[in-house]
Design a protein around this motif. Structure first.
Motif, short mmCIF file in Angstrom:
data_model
loop_
_atom_site.label_atom_id
_atom_site.label_comp_id
_atom_site.label_asym_id
_atom_site.label_seq_id
_atom_site.Cartn_x
_atom_site.Cartn_y
_atom_site.Cartn_z
N LEU A 15 -58.68 -84.40 19.59
CA LEU A 15 -57.58 -84.75 18.69
C LEU A 15 -56.40 -83.80 18.87
O LEU A 15 -56.59 -82.61 19.10
N SER A 52 -52.57 -83.02 16.85
CA SER A 52 -51.64 -83.34 15.77
C SER A 52 -50.37 -83.94 16.37
O SER A 52 -49.88 -83.44 17.38
N SER A 109 -56.04 -78.76 29.54
CA SER A 109 -55.54 -78.52 30.91
C SER A 109 -55.07 -79.84 31.51
O SER A 109 -54.02 -79.90 32.17
N THR A 155 -50.00 -73.91 17.76
CA THR A 155 -49.71 -75.35 17.80
C THR A 155 -49.86 -76.01 16.43
O THR A 155 -49.55 -77.20 16.28
#
Ligand code: FAD
Length: 406
Positions: free
Chosen positions: A181, A183, A222, A260
Motif C-alpha cells: 500500500l 498513501s 525499488s 513519506t
C-alpha cells in the motif's frame, strides 16, 4: 483570519474578485427567484453569474430553491466590462469533468467512499507519467514522486486513501508478489487536475541485513522508484477510511508526519489552499487552520519543501509549518530533534487546539512515531488534570483522531 466566503474580505489572496457562471436547471419563477434576480428561462438551463466571494451562499440558495447546478465556469471580464467565458475555461469544461461539474462533493457517508474499485485479482494497468526525485543534493536515500495515469479506468479516490501496487515478478516461492500500500499524495482531481491521475510518494526501502550486514533493498519500493516514464504498473484500490478529511471548512487540522507520511498531508494542503483546487471545489473553501509538524533528518530531505513553504508564505494565518530536523536541530536536552520533541515543545498549544470539537489530529509515517507523540500530549493533558488515554479514545470515537503508520 483569512475568510474567502466573506464578500469584500481578503478573498483576493486566493481567487481575487473573479466571477463564475453557474449553469442551473430546475429553477421555477417565483417571488424568491425574482428577488434573487435569477434570469429564469422558459426552457433549458439558466445561467447565473456569481462572484467568487458568494459562491457558497449562491450554491446553497440555488439548491434550496430546487435548482441543480450543471456546471461552473470561470468568467473573465472583457475590456468593456461585460463578463465572458474564456476559451480556456470552455476547453476545460469540455475536457475536465471536475472543473465544470458542481455536484456537491461527497459528504463522507460510508457509501460515498470509493473502496477497492480494483481488487488484487483484477488490478488496473496504469502508466507512469512522471517519476521524479524528492530528495535534494546532500540528502539521504531515495524518495520519488510518481504520477500514474488512470485513463480508461473507473478509479477514483479521496484525499487520505491509499493505493495498492503489485510489483512485477515473483517472490522466493515463485508466487506473484503481494501488493503493497502507498498513501495517495494527490487530491481526488490528481496533479494534472483532470481526475485521471494518482500520485504516490515512495521511499526506496534500504537496510543492512541484521545477520549478514548485506545491503537489502525493498521489492516494491525499488520497483516503483526505478520505473521509467511510460512503464505499466498494476494498481489496486483505493483503500482506507481512517485518514479522510472532514467536510468542515472551518476545521482545525493538525498533521504530524515523518518521511513519506507527508503524502496524505500534501493532498490535504492542496485541497485546502491550491487555487485550482479551490476553483474546482466551490463547496469546499477551507478557512480553518492547518498545522503541519514534519519530522525529517536533514533539510535536503524535506519532501515537497517548496510547496509547503509557498502555502505558508501565502496563508500565514491559516497554515503553520513546523519542522523537526533530527540531524540538524537540537532538542531542549541537547539531543536530536525528533518529531516527539517538537510536539513536546508545542504541547500546550496543541493541547488547547485538540480540545476543540472542530479539531482533527492526524499522524502518518514511521511506525513508532505514535508513542513519543502520545507521551508528549499526555503530559500536556495531565498538567490540566485530563486523562489523556481516555481523552484520546473519545477523540477516536468522535472521528477526530486519525493514525496511519507503517
Ligand atoms: P519489502 O521487500 O516488502 O521488505 C520489507 C521487509 O523488509 C519488512 O517486512 C521487514 O521484514 C524487512 N525490513 C524492513 N526494514 C528492515 C530493517 N531495518 N531491518 C531488518 N529488516 C527490515 N511507503 C512509502 O514509501 N510511501 C507511502 O506513502 C507509504 N504509504 C503506506 C501506507 C500504508 C497504509 C501502509 C500499510 C504502508 C505504506 N507504505 C508507504 C509502506 C509500503 O507499503 C511498503 O511497506 C514499503 O514500500 C516497503 O515495501 P517493499 O516491497 O519495498 O519492501
Amino acid at each position: 483570519m483569512y475568510n474567502p466566503s466573506v464578500s469584500g474580505g481578503s478573498a483576493n489572496t486566493l481567487a481575487g474578485s473573479r466571477l463564475f457562471v453557474y449553469e442551473v436547471e430546475g429553477l421555477c419563477q417565483n417571488s424568491e427567484t425574482d428577488q434573487a434576480n435569477y434570469p429564469i428561462r422558459q426552457s433549458g438551463s439558466t445561467y447565473i453569474t456569481v462572484p467568487y466571494s458568494r459562491m457558497n451562499q449562491e450554491m446553497q440558495r440555488i439548491t434550496r430553491l430546487g435548482g441543480r447546478i450543471l456546471s461552473i465556469r470561470p468568467v473573465e471580464s472583457s475590456v468593456n466590462g461585460s463578463a465572458q467565458v474564456t476559451a480556456e475555461s470552455q476547453a476545460a469544461s469540455k475536457s475536465s469533468k471536475s472543473m465544470t461539474q458542481a455536484q456537491p462533493e461527497a459528504k463522507k457517508k460510508k457509501s460515498d467512499i470509493p473502496v477497492n474499485i480494483y481488487k488484487p485479482k483484477q488490478p488496473f494497468m496504469a502508466k507512469v507519467i512522471a517519476n521524479d526525485p524528492l530528495v535534494r543534493e546532500g540528502g539521504i536515500g531515495i524518495v520519488q514522486h510518481i504520477i500514474l495515469d488512470l485513463t480508461g479506468s473507473e478509479y477514483r479516490y479521496l484525499e487520505g486513501q491509499s493505493a495498492g501496487i503489485i510489483p512485477e515478478g515473483t517472490d522466493e516461492k515463485g508466487k506473484p508478489h503481494k501488493l503493497r500500500l502507498y498513501s495517495i499524495a494527490s487530491t481526488r482531481h490528481g496533479d494534472l487536475m483532470d481526475d485521471k491521475t494518482v500520485s504516490l510518494c515512495v521511499r526506496q526501502l534500504e537496510y543492512n541485513h541484521p545477520e549478514t550486514g548485506e545491503k537489502v533493498y525493498g521489492v516494491c519500493s525499488s520497483y516503483l522508484c526505478g520505473l521509467e516514464k511510460g512503464a505499466e504498473v498494476q494498481v489496486t484500490g483505493p483503500v482506507g477510511k481512517e485518514m479522510l478529511l472532514p467536510d468542515d471548512e472551518d476545521a482545525t487540522i493538525i498533521m504530524m508526519a515523518t518521511g513519506t507520511g507527508i503524502a496524505p498531508f500534501r493532498a490535504y494542503l492542496q485541497r485546502m489552499f491550491d487555487e485550482k483546487e479551490r476553483q474546482a471545489n466551490p463547496d469546499y473553501q477551507f478557512r480553518g487552520f492547518a498545522w503541519l509538524i514534519f519530522g525529517i533528518p536533514v533539510t535536503p530531505n524535506i519532501l515537497y519543501k517548496e510547496e509547503l513553504e509557498s502555502v505558508q508564505a501565502q496563508y500565514p494565518d491559516n497554515f503553520r509549518l513546523t519542522y523537526a530536523l533530527s540531524r540538524e536541530q537540537k532538542n531542549a536536552e541537547g539531543g536530536k530533534m525528533y518529531i516527539q520533541n517538537r510536539v513536546a515543545e508545542q504541547a500546550d498549544e496543541l493541547w488547547k487546539l485538540i480540545q476543540e470539537p472542530k479539531t482533527h489530529t492526524y499522524i502518518c509515517g514511521l511506525k513508532g512515531m505514535e508513542d513519543g507523540i502520545d507521551a508528549a500530549l499526555a503530559a500536556a493533558a495531565e498538567k490540566n488534570g485530563v486523562n489523556w488515554e481516555e481523552f484520546r479514545k473519545q477523540m477516536k470515537k468522535d472521528g477526530r483522531w486519525h493514525v496511519e503508520t507503517y
